[in-house]
Design an enzyme around this catalytic site. Structure first.
Site, PDB file in Angstrom:
ATOM      1  N   ASP A 217      16.901  12.050  18.983  1.00  0.00           N
ATOM      2  CA  ASP A 217      17.152  13.027  20.094  1.00  0.00           C
ATOM      3  C   ASP A 217      18.726  13.104  20.680  1.00  0.00           C
ATOM      4  OD1 ASP A 217      15.571  14.831  19.690  1.00  0.00           O
ATOM      5  OD2 ASP A 217      13.676  14.503  21.160  1.00  0.00           O
TER       6      ASP A 217
ATOM      7  N   SER B  90      25.427  30.561  20.479  1.00  0.00           N
ATOM      8  CA  SER B  90      24.743  31.240  20.416  1.00  0.00           C
ATOM      9  C   SER B  90      23.739  30.857  20.504  1.00  0.00           C
ATOM     10  CB  SER B  90      25.320  32.683  20.162  1.00  0.00           C
ATOM     11  OG  SER B  90      25.680  31.902  18.480  1.00  0.00           O
TER      12      SER B  90
ATOM     13  N   ASP C 132      14.930  24.193  33.686  1.00  0.00           N
ATOM     14  CA  ASP C 132      13.688  23.397  33.111  1.00  0.00           C
ATOM     15  C   ASP C 132      13.329  24.162  31.498  1.00  0.00           C
ATOM     16  OD1 ASP C 132      12.838  26.240  33.677  1.00  0.00           O
ATOM     17  OD2 ASP C 132      11.254  26.071  35.003  1.00  0.00           O
ATOM     18  N   ASN C 133      14.778  24.520  31.744  1.00  0.00           N
ATOM     19  CA  ASN C 133      14.430  24.647  29.581  1.00  0.00           C
ATOM     20  C   ASN C 133      15.246  23.989  28.566  1.00  0.00           C
ATOM     21  OD1 ASN C 133      13.093  27.476  30.082  1.00  0.00           O
ATOM     22  ND2 ASN C 133      15.227  28.039  31.288  1.00  0.00           N
TER      23      ASN C 133
ATOM     24  N   ASP D 288       4.852  18.359  22.317  1.00  0.00           N
ATOM     25  CA  ASP D 288       5.027  17.159  21.644  1.00  0.00           C
ATOM     26  C   ASP D 288       3.707  16.901  22.554  1.00  0.00           C
ATOM     27  OD1 ASP D 288       6.542  18.374  20.226  1.00  0.00           O
ATOM     28  OD2 ASP D 288       7.835  16.827  20.208  1.00  0.00           O
TER      29      ASP D 288
END
Length: 345
Positions: free
Chosen positions: A18, A32, A130-131, A300
């Site tokens: 990540d 987008s 928080d997205n 997760d």
């Protein structure tokens, strides 16, 4: 000591590194991206991976949905080590070495299929507020081969040792035949096979693969957006999470010895669980919004907490409690990372 034994939890999926960064709306708009979504990288996202590193402060974390969940389950259980087994494909490169090191540090028994045609996969986690918007470049992860890895005797023995198997829906895009082999093995031996809907695009564009695996699913996980996408594709004619859970629970199932359990999360709203014809709701742990660092990995972590309970044969309500605890810890930290020990009783 926990009731769990080494290799009693098996996971297989896409091991990704990540690349996490707090970005701005302009960055999302440029590529987008929706603020809260998971997608596979296309050609138009090639530059995104370079730009995010140049423009923002990035952190690298070992990721990939299934691998995250297996790590969290291992962390919740603590002892013995290597309760969790993980299979997936990586490249012979620096990112691959990082993933190996991180898995070992988390006491997960990772057995990677290593190949040199593709580099180790990565996932850009683009955080705003928080997205989190996830863009996965599978690369090596997409090269997993049943006959080159899962079918090998020493590897299959690890699957046979497992009591609980978990595979995120993301793997449906990689190796359906590997998933079916594990799912059928679990069903024939009355083990638990758990699956995650993982993303709206899985429910939409990989629904044939998804529905080939569904009859073997004992525990189905998902969040509210995935649930709505799934319901739409299955013509459930409802957007109500409880109703969707009930209908998904009632889908055909091969192993009649076990009732399917459907567990749907809804962010800060109650978690919904359907068993037989009963639907229960469980409030999540409250958290001050200013304590939320990063929601990447919350789902997760929820699954990892739940799996830690399943492997230890705890009641389902306890599994939900463990799931809520793990998610609550993870969202206070960057990436799917955790303190040294859990404080969960």
């Amino acid at each position: 000591m926990s009731a769990a034994s080494p290799n009693s939890l098996f996971g297989m999926g896409n091991p990704l590194l990540d690349i996490c960064a707090v970005v701005d709306k302009d960055f999302l708009d440029k590529y987008s991206l929706k603020p809260n979504d998971q997608i596979l990288a296309e050609d138009k996202h090639k530059e995104l991976f370079e730009e995010i590193v140049k423009k923002f402060k990035v952190e690298y974390h070992a990721g990939g949905a299934t691998q995250n969940s297996v790590k969290i389950a291992q962390w919740m259980i603590q002892e013995p080590h290597k309760v969790g087994t993980f299979f997936g494909c990586i490249g012979k490169d620096k990112f691959g070495e990082i993933l190996k090191t991180k898995a070992a540090e988390a006491h997960v028994d990772a057995h990677y299929y290593e190949q040199d045609e593709e580099p180790t996969g990565s996932c850009a986690a683009c955080i705003t507020g928080d997205n989190r918007s996830l863009v996965a470049n599978l690369a090596a992860a997409n090269c997993y081969k049943k006959e080159k890895h899962l079918d090998l005797e020493e590897n299959w023995k690890l699957v046979e040792k497992a009591k609980v198997c978990y595979i995120a829906g993301f793997f449906l895009t990689v190796s359906l035949e590997s998933m079916l082999k594990v799912a059928k093995h679990a069903s024939e031996n009355n083990k638990l096979f758990c699956l995650n809907l993982s993303a709206p695009f899985i429910c939409q564009f990989f629904k044939d693969n998804l529905m080939q695996v569904m009859p073997y699913v004992d525990v189905l996980f998902g969040n509210e957006t995935e649930a709505v996408a799934f319901a739409k594709e299955q013509d459930f004619e409802t957007e109500d999470t409880q109703e969707i859970a009930r209908k998904a629970q009632a889908l055909p199932k091969v192993n009649s010895k076990r009732q399917r359990v459907v567990v749907l999360t809804q962010g800060k709203d109650d978690t919904v669980m359907a068993i037989s014809d009963k639907v229960e709701t469980f409030p999540v742990l409250t958290i001050d919004p200013k304590d939320i660092v990063d929601t990447n990995g919350a789902g997760d972590a929820f699954v990892g907490g739940f799996l830690s309970g399943l492997v230890q044969e705890k009641p389902l309500s306890e599994c939900v409690k463990a799931a809520h605890y793990a998610a609550n810890v993870i969202i206070r930290r960057a990436g799917c990372t955790f303190p040294e020990k859990p404080d969960f009783k």
